[in-house]
Design an enzyme around this catalytic site. Structure first.
Site, PDB file in Angstrom:
ATOM      1  N   ASP A   1      -4.268   0.391  -1.095  1.00  0.00           N
ATOM      2  CA  ASP A   1      -4.172  -1.274  -0.394  1.00  0.00           C
ATOM      3  C   ASP A   1      -4.745  -2.096  -1.311  1.00  0.00           C
ATOM      4  OD1 ASP A   1      -3.521  -2.799   2.273  1.00  0.00           O
ATOM      5  OD2 ASP A   1      -5.980  -3.122   1.555  1.00  0.00           O
TER       6      ASP A   1
ATOM      7  N   GLU B   1       0.691  -2.490   0.091  1.00  0.00           N
ATOM      8  CA  GLU B   1       0.319  -1.146   0.276  1.00  0.00           C
ATOM      9  C   GLU B   1       1.275  -0.064  -0.142  1.00  0.00           C
ATOM     10  OE1 GLU B   1      -1.281   1.371   4.418  1.00  0.00           O
ATOM     11  OE2 GLU B   1      -1.935  -0.786   4.084  1.00  0.00           O
TER      12      GLU B   1
END
Length: 419
Positions: free
Chosen positions: A16, A116
């Protein structure tokens, strides 16, 4: 109990990018993403514009985060406010994916969202070391080349890698969970909506069953969960034990496919006729998305959010129709019914429409008493083909040319914001 010895033990990274949009804006303007006070909004010229991202400093010291409005940002010289540059942000996301490709083949990369991704790194030990060493190399490369910070969760499957990221790695930078960590690290989790894959509706139902922690869910009788939720009950049970057998890139929770469209309006709409114009535009988009996937649905949901100037609030209602559809006017008529039944003459600022309970388009059974249904269905596909070839504005409904319409403006955006 679950026999973990029989389950796959892959090495999956869930990566992320921290405060991605705000970090990109910082780098583009020569600022430090972690030390600068940055806010990214849809349009700096509109006080009601939504905050799309804020830097860690803004969240910590001012409490400004995604969802706030521009007028809520304090008037402080050290705060930098930028318009979203979606085209540039997407280009930076692509650069990140190219970095991933240096470490693993393309088929081992699953882009979950713009900021992500999942990477399967099995078999790369001789090149990059163990999972944590590989994760650190990737983080270092992204930071060195792009100036962006990231966090990495590591797990034996996508589910545990994602949970590890959200619940631990975002605080520490890198963390790894195994099946043996589940009782200690996952089971105490509460409220249940913090568990990836559990929304507020499912949480409320589980709470009514006396289930408030993931551990209670894991130890609830499987047959009772299946009786209550069907196949999803089986998934909830096994996910509470950290079990996920889906392949890289497959949806973690099956049975939840839907097609939706939501938008925060650029201004308050106090005329119900104008609201209905926007609803028609959005029904067109929802139907188009369903047709592009060769799907149709039986359940239509309409959410209306009222202006904060009138106290906010709103309603969310759903209706299941007799036959599955992906025809714009079918969805629109159902939305109108829901709107007329629940609207209480307040100013509208937010609208969301969803088509769910889906099946394959080939399963549609045409009604002998509605001879135009087949033509309406084919017309939808023809309109889609024209838009795909000549652009989204090539063919629009008349309401889009009224002052209430938003499609002309939104079709010029990338990801709903300025390019």
């Amino acid at each position: 109990m679950i026999d973990y010895s029989k389950l796959p033990r892959n090495k999956i990274l869930c990566i992320d990018m921290k405060s991605f949009y705000a970090s990109c804006a910082a780098v583009l303007n020569g600022l430090d993403p972690l030390e600068s006070y940055i806010v990214v909004v849809g349009n700096t010229s509109q006080p009601g514009s939504v905050v799309l991202a804020s830097s860690p400093k803004m969240k910590q010291e001012y409490g400004i985060k995604t969802g706030n409005r521009l007028f809520e940002v304090p008037n402080d010289k050290k705060i930098k406010i930028f318009n979203a540059q979606m085209k540039t942000f997407l280009e930076m996301s692509t650069q990140i994916t190219r970095i991933f490709n240096r470490f693993v083949p393309r088929e081992c990369i699953h882009t979950y969202s713009v900021d992500e991704s999942f990477l399967k790194i099995d078999g790369t030990e001789r090149l990059w070391g163990d999972a944590k060493s590989c994760a650190e190399r990737i983080r270092h490369t992204i930071l060195t080349e792009l100036g962006l910070h990231s966090a990495v969760g590591i797990g034996p499957n996508m589910l545990l890698a994602k949970l590890c990221l959200d619940l631990e790695a975002k605080k520490t930078g890198i963390a790894e969970w195994t099946y043996e960590d589940v009782p200690e690290k996952l089971w105490p989790l509460s409220p249940l909506r913090e568990m990836w894959g559990i929304g507020s509706k499912i949480e409320k139902t589980l709470n009514r069953m006396g289930i408030f922690t993931v551990g209670q869910l894991a130890n609830y009788p499987l047959e009772q969960l299946e009786k209550k939720f069907g196949i999803m009950g089986n998934q909830l049970y096994h996910h509470a034990h950290g079990v996920d057998l889906s392949e890289l890139g497959a949806p973690i929770m099956s049975g939840q496919i839907s097609f939706g469209k939501g938008q925060i309006l650029l201004r308050d709409y106090d005329d119900p006729k104008e609201v209905k114009h926007v609803i028609l535009e959005m029904c067109e988009e929802v139907a188009r998305r369903a047709r592009n996937s060769k799907k149709c649905g039986r359940t239509v949901s309409l959410s209306i959010g009222y202006s904060k100037d009138e106290g906010g609030g709103g309603f969310h209602r759903s209706r299941t129709i007799a036959e599955p559809t992906n025809i714009t006017m079918d969805i629109y008529r159902t939305c109108l019914q829901l709107f007329d039944e629940n609207f209480n003459n307040r100013t509208v600022r937010q609208i969301s429409i969803t088509l769910s309970n889906v099946c394959d388009d080939e399963q549609i059974q045409l009604n002998l008493f509605e001879e135009n249904k087949g033509k309406e269905r084919e017309l939808g596909y023809v309109m889609d083909a024209i838009r795909n070839k000549f652009g989204p504005n090539a063919i629009l409904r008349a309401v889009s040319y009224t002052k209430a319409g938003t499609a002309l403006h939104r079709n010029k955006l990338v990801g709903g914001h300025k390019a």
